[in-house]
Design an enzyme around this catalytic site. Structure first.
Site, PDB file in Angstrom:
ATOM      1  CD  GLU A 253      -1.462  -2.241   2.125  1.00  0.00           C
ATOM      2  OE1 GLU A 253      -0.299  -2.675   1.955  1.00  0.00           O
ATOM      3  OE2 GLU A 253      -2.255  -2.757   2.934  1.00  0.00           O
TER       4      GLU A 253
ATOM      5  CB  CYS B 297      -0.518   0.919   5.228  1.00  0.00           C
ATOM      6  SG  CYS B 297       0.987   0.190   4.562  1.00  0.00           S
TER       7      CYS B 297
HETATM    8  N1  THU Z   1       2.034  -6.250   4.325  1.00  0.00           N
HETATM    9  C1  THU Z   1       1.617  -5.442   3.305  1.00  0.00           C
HETATM   10  O1  THU Z   1       2.330  -5.202   2.328  1.00  0.00           O
HETATM   11  N2  THU Z   1       0.372  -4.917   3.397  1.00  0.00           N
HETATM   12  C2  THU Z   1      -0.538  -5.226   4.362  1.00  0.00           C
HETATM   13  O2  THU Z   1      -1.658  -4.734   4.343  1.00  0.00           O
HETATM   14  C3  THU Z   1      -0.185  -6.168   5.428  1.00  0.00           C
HETATM   15  C4  THU Z   1       1.255  -6.519   5.503  1.00  0.00           C
HETATM   16  C5  THU Z   1       3.353  -6.877   4.204  1.00  0.00           C
HETATM   17  C6  THU Z   1       4.406  -6.400   5.150  1.00  0.00           C
HETATM   18  C7  THU Z   1       5.323  -7.606   5.170  1.00  0.00           C
HETATM   19  O3  THU Z   1       6.141  -7.583   4.007  1.00  0.00           O
HETATM   20  C8  THU Z   1       4.379  -8.784   5.031  1.00  0.00           C
HETATM   21  O4  THU Z   1       3.199  -8.262   4.421  1.00  0.00           O
HETATM   22  C9  THU Z   1       4.022  -9.465   6.346  1.00  0.00           C
HETATM   23  O5  THU Z   1       3.595  -8.558   7.285  1.00  0.00           O
END
Ligand code: THU
Length: 159
Positions: free
Chosen positions: A74, A114
């Site tokens: 995000e 985020c």
């Molecule tokens: N993560 C995201 O990219 N977006 C989300 O909404 C939740 C978590 C990523 C961060 C990390 O690379 C992995 O997912 C596990 O937390």
């Protein structure tokens, strides 16, 4: 459509209830999640943003051996939108996630960092962003504006 919460703000929809525009955005998020660099969490996230001119931008999460240096899908896509399309408001964002080796989609909802970034983008353009989060089994949570996910948020140094 039903609601997830007692305030009736978080909508729960079946895939068939999504508009063609929403479905396309979700599919773009699914496609880009394949480019996730997530050797540590094994959690592949994709985010797609629809700009007000109809253009769609997308990103996946990109991790780092120094864990806090990794960036969520995000924040990457919203940063790219702000850097390259500073005059176009993001209208809608779709987020999906999948665990390594699994066929089905995992549940996902943006982390606190985020949420704050989504809030900043809404403030920057003075427009709410509609968000779609794919859930296991094909349900989609739909939220209109970050206030629902971040009540009593800090966003004004002057007040
Ligand atoms: N993560 C995201 O990219 N977006 C989300 O909404 C939740 C978590 C990523 C961060 C990390 O690379 C992995 O997912 C596990 O937390």
């Amino acid at each position: 459509m039903k609601y997830l919460d007692s305030n009736q703000k978080i909508e729960v929809l079946a895939l068939q209830e999504l508009s063609p525009e929403e479905m396309k955005l979700l599919q773009r998020a699914q496609e880009i999640s394949k480019n996730s660099y997530s050797p540590y969490s094994h959690f592949h996230v994709g985010a797609a943003v629809l700009l007000e001119n109809g253009e769609i931008l997308q990103s996946s999460n990109q991790e780092n051996v120094s864990f806090p240096s990794g960036v969520c899908a995000e924040r990457l896509v919203l940063g790219y939108a702000g850097a390259n399309f500073p005059d176009l408001a993001p209208k809608m964002m779709a987020v999906v996630a999948q665990r390594d080796g699994e066929e089905s989609w995992a549940g996902v909802s943006p982390c606190g960092n985020c949420r704050q970034t989504i809030n900043e983008t809404e403030n920057r353009f003075g427009k709410e962003i509609t968000m779609l989060f794919l859930q296991p089994g094909g349900e989609v949570y739909r939220v209109h504006g970050i206030s629902t996910l971040l009540p009593l948020k800090f966003d004004d140094l002057k007040s």
